[in-house]
Design an enzyme around this catalytic site. Structure first.
Site, PDB file in Angstrom:
ATOM      1  N   ASP A   1      44.035  37.012  43.644  1.00 39.50           N
ATOM      2  CA  ASP A   1      44.798  38.248  43.826  1.00 39.50           C
ATOM      3  C   ASP A   1      46.302  37.979  43.728  1.00 39.50           C
ATOM      4  OD1 ASP A   1      45.116  40.938  44.238  1.00 39.50           O
ATOM      5  OD2 ASP A   1      44.835  40.850  46.402  1.00 39.50           O
TER       6      ASP A   1
ATOM      7  N   ARG B   1      51.725  41.833  41.409  1.00 36.10           N
ATOM      8  CA  ARG B   1      52.968  41.671  42.185  1.00 36.10           C
ATOM      9  C   ARG B   1      53.830  40.543  41.627  1.00 36.10           C
ATOM     10  NH1 ARG B   1      50.154  40.952  47.654  1.00 36.10           N
ATOM     11  NH2 ARG B   1      48.318  41.033  46.320  1.00 36.10           N
ATOM     12  N   TRP B   2      53.188  39.509  41.160  1.00 40.30           N
ATOM     13  CA  TRP B   2      53.907  38.363  40.587  1.00 40.30           C
ATOM     14  C   TRP B   2      54.716  38.816  39.368  1.00 40.30           C
ATOM     15  CZ3 TRP B   2      53.975  35.629  35.958  1.00 40.30           C
ATOM     16  CH2 TRP B   2      54.466  34.325  35.998  1.00 40.30           C
TER      17      TRP B   2
ATOM     18  N   ARG C   1      52.484  44.367  34.451  1.00 41.58           N
ATOM     19  CA  ARG C   1      51.391  43.723  35.189  1.00 41.58           C
ATOM     20  C   ARG C   1      50.560  42.799  34.282  1.00 41.58           C
ATOM     21  NH1 ARG C   1      49.839  45.731  39.976  1.00 41.58           N
ATOM     22  NH2 ARG C   1      47.687  45.230  39.494  1.00 41.58           N
TER      23      ARG C   1
ATOM     24  N   HIS D   1      48.607  38.955  34.606  1.00 35.88           N
ATOM     25  CA  HIS D   1      47.216  38.562  34.295  1.00 35.88           C
ATOM     26  C   HIS D   1      47.196  37.398  33.296  1.00 35.88           C
ATOM     27  CE1 HIS D   1      45.826  41.744  36.730  1.00 35.88           C
ATOM     28  NE2 HIS D   1      46.201  42.724  35.934  1.00 35.88           N
TER      29      HIS D   1
ATOM     30  N   SER E   1      36.437  43.334  39.109  1.00 44.27           N
ATOM     31  CA  SER E   1      35.449  43.962  39.992  1.00 44.27           C
ATOM     32  C   SER E   1      34.941  45.275  39.405  1.00 44.27           C
ATOM     33  CB  SER E   1      36.071  44.227  41.364  1.00 44.27           C
ATOM     34  OG  SER E   1      36.928  45.341  41.291  1.00 44.27           O
ATOM     35  N   THR E   2      33.852  45.778  39.980  1.00 41.77           N
ATOM     36  CA  THR E   2      33.308  47.062  39.524  1.00 41.77           C
ATOM     37  C   THR E   2      34.332  48.182  39.760  1.00 41.77           C
ATOM     38  OG1 THR E   2      32.196  47.090  41.686  1.00 41.77           O
ATOM     39  CG2 THR E   2      30.825  46.599  39.791  1.00 41.77           C
TER      40      THR E   2
ATOM     41  N   TRP F   1      37.809  49.087  36.998  1.00 45.98           N
ATOM     42  CA  TRP F   1      37.845  50.037  35.865  1.00 45.98           C
ATOM     43  C   TRP F   1      38.794  51.199  36.161  1.00 45.98           C
ATOM     44  CZ3 TRP F   1      35.748  48.242  31.586  1.00 45.98           C
ATOM     45  CH2 TRP F   1      34.646  47.392  31.664  1.00 45.98           C
TER      46      TRP F   1
ATOM     47  N   LEU G   1      30.603  26.862  36.679  1.00 45.26           N
ATOM     48  CA  LEU G   1      31.683  27.829  36.875  1.00 45.26           C
ATOM     49  C   LEU G   1      31.116  29.236  36.713  1.00 45.26           C
ATOM     50  CD1 LEU G   1      34.628  28.811  37.032  1.00 45.26           C
ATOM     51  CD2 LEU G   1      34.902  28.175  34.645  1.00 45.26           C
TER      52      LEU G   1
ATOM     53  N   ARG H   1      41.273  33.381  49.343  1.00 40.73           N
ATOM     54  CA  ARG H   1      41.873  34.586  48.761  1.00 40.73           C
ATOM     55  C   ARG H   1      43.379  34.391  48.703  1.00 40.73           C
ATOM     56  NH1 ARG H   1      40.550  40.831  49.144  1.00 40.73           N
ATOM     57  NH2 ARG H   1      42.282  41.549  47.855  1.00 40.73           N
TER      58      ARG H   1
ATOM     59  N   GLU I   1      33.496  29.357  55.099  1.00 44.33           N
ATOM     60  CA  GLU I   1      34.807  29.322  55.742  1.00 44.33           C
ATOM     61  C   GLU I   1      35.754  30.159  54.883  1.00 44.33           C
ATOM     62  OE1 GLU I   1      35.583  27.979  58.617  1.00 44.33           O
ATOM     63  OE2 GLU I   1      33.543  27.228  58.888  1.00 44.33           O
TER      64      GLU I   1
HETATM   65  C1  FPP Z   1      43.988  40.699  40.938  1.00 42.19           C
HETATM   66  O1  FPP Z   1      45.393  40.782  40.950  1.00 42.19           O
HETATM   67  C2  FPP Z   1      43.579  40.166  39.653  1.00 42.19           C
HETATM   68  C3  FPP Z   1      42.766  40.823  38.782  1.00 42.19           C
HETATM   69  C4  FPP Z   1      42.186  42.152  39.037  1.00 42.19           C
HETATM   70  C5  FPP Z   1      42.440  40.218  37.476  1.00 42.19           C
HETATM   71  C6  FPP Z   1      42.243  38.749  37.537  1.00 42.19           C
HETATM   72  C7  FPP Z   1      42.174  38.252  36.173  1.00 42.19           C
HETATM   73  C8  FPP Z   1      42.612  37.046  35.770  1.00 42.19           C
HETATM   74  C9  FPP Z   1      43.155  36.008  36.663  1.00 42.19           C
HETATM   75  C10 FPP Z   1      42.474  36.704  34.360  1.00 42.19           C
HETATM   76  C11 FPP Z   1      41.039  36.378  34.136  1.00 42.19           C
HETATM   77  C12 FPP Z   1      40.907  35.690  32.915  1.00 42.19           C
HETATM   78  C13 FPP Z   1      39.756  35.325  32.406  1.00 42.19           C
HETATM   79  C14 FPP Z   1      39.804  34.388  31.300  1.00 42.19           C
HETATM   80  C15 FPP Z   1      38.469  35.797  32.886  1.00 42.19           C
HETATM   81  P1  FPP Z   1      46.035  42.212  41.076  1.00 42.19           P
HETATM   82  O2  FPP Z   1      46.259  42.737  39.715  1.00 42.19           O
HETATM   83  O3  FPP Z   1      45.195  43.081  41.960  1.00 42.19           O
HETATM   84  O4  FPP Z   1      47.405  41.878  41.749  1.00 42.19           O
HETATM   85  P2  FPP Z   1      48.218  42.775  42.771  1.00 42.19           P
HETATM   86  O5  FPP Z   1      47.412  42.800  44.058  1.00 42.19           O
HETATM   87  O6  FPP Z   1      49.490  42.030  42.913  1.00 42.19           O
HETATM   88  O7  FPP Z   1      48.392  44.124  42.162  1.00 42.19           O
END
Ligand code: FPP
Length: 237
Positions: A20, A24-25, A33, A37, A65-66, A69, A128, A177, A196
């Site tokens: 997560d 924000r990053w 955003r 990713h 996640s579901t 979308w 994995l 997390r 844990e």
């Molecule tokens: C949550 O951060 C992250 C996601 C919903 C997407 C995670 C996806 C990746 C790390 C890329 C996956 C890549 C592959 C190859 C499967 P957020 O967007 O909810 O962050 P925020 O809480 O700061 O808004």
């Protein structure tokens, strides 16, 4: 980054990550955003390799996640594109890559690549699990329906375990997390019964091997009793 790799032992076989903080990053850098990713996907590859290096046998990551979308189409498309690139370019030599979740809802071309990757990478000791269109409640409903279809009138814990997407994996020993929120968000609800939990404010794209080491150290500092006691109480005559 730490040079001396500290190996885990049999107490820590399975780590799961809720990745997560990508959004924000990116926002903190005045970037869209999707940029978060993209960097999240890079860190996902780095952490995957590092976990293998320290001797983790099973790694599960929550990629989509579901509920995801509901995000703007542009953001969903960006995550799917990252997945597509990963499927095209990555062929880790040391890992069996499996996708958990209802992947049938993804683009059929991606589903084909997912199946191909699972087939081509099968048989490695390091597993994995990438959770895509994953929700733990949906996973449980699917598992129960599978058992009903098999004609089971009464089910055991073992039946449920093996009907889950994570069927042949041990439960996660440690769930990490990132991003500061203190919740499980519909991730591995059944499998997390005795995991844990480790929460860090670090945003996923900032996650390094040192952060993994800190989570691992925290794991080893905990006493896992699985509902039992540390040791038998002294018997009094
Ligand atoms: C949550 O951060 C992250 C996601 C919903 C997407 C995670 C996806 C990746 C790390 C890329 C996956 C890549 C592959 C190859 C499967 P957020 O967007 O909810 O962050 P925020 O809480 O700061 O808004």
């Amino acid at each position: 980054m730490t040079n001396n790799v500290k190996k885990v032992d049999e107490r820590l076989q399975h780590i799961a990550f809720i990745m997560d903080g990508n959004g924000r990053w990116a926002t903190a850098r005045n970037m869209p955003r999707e940029y978060g990713h993209k960097n999240g996907a890079r860190v996902f590859r780095e952490i995957t390799e590092y976990c293998h290096k320290i001797g983790i046998k099973y790694l599960t990551v929550y990629a989509f996640s579901t509920e995801n979308w509901k995000r703007p189409k542009r953001e969903v498309n960006a995550i799917m594109k990252l997945l597509d690139e990963y499927l095209d370019r990555q062929r880790p030599e040391n890992a069996s890559i499996r996708f958990i979740g209802d992947v049938s809802m993804l683009d059929p071309k991606i589903v084909e690549k997912i199946n191909k990757m699972a087939e081509e990478t099968a048989g490695h000791e390091y597993v994995l699990n990438v959770a895509m269109n994953y929700g733990s409640r949906a996973e449980l409903v699917t598992a129960f329906n599978k058992l009903l279809a098999q004609g089971k009138g009464e089910v055991t814990e073992q039946d449920i375990n093996s009907a889950l997407y994570t069927g042949d994996c041990p439960d996660p020993d440690l769930i990490v997390r990132t991003g500061g929120d203190l919740r499980i968000s519909n991730f591995l609800l059944w499998q997390a019964a005795y995991s844990e939990l480790y929460f860090t404010d670090t945003l996923w794209p900032d996650m390094t091997s040192d952060d993994v080491d800190r989570a691992v150290d925290a794991f080893y500092s905990r006493k896992r009793r699985f509902g039992g006691l540390d040791k038998e109480p002294e018997k009094k005559d």
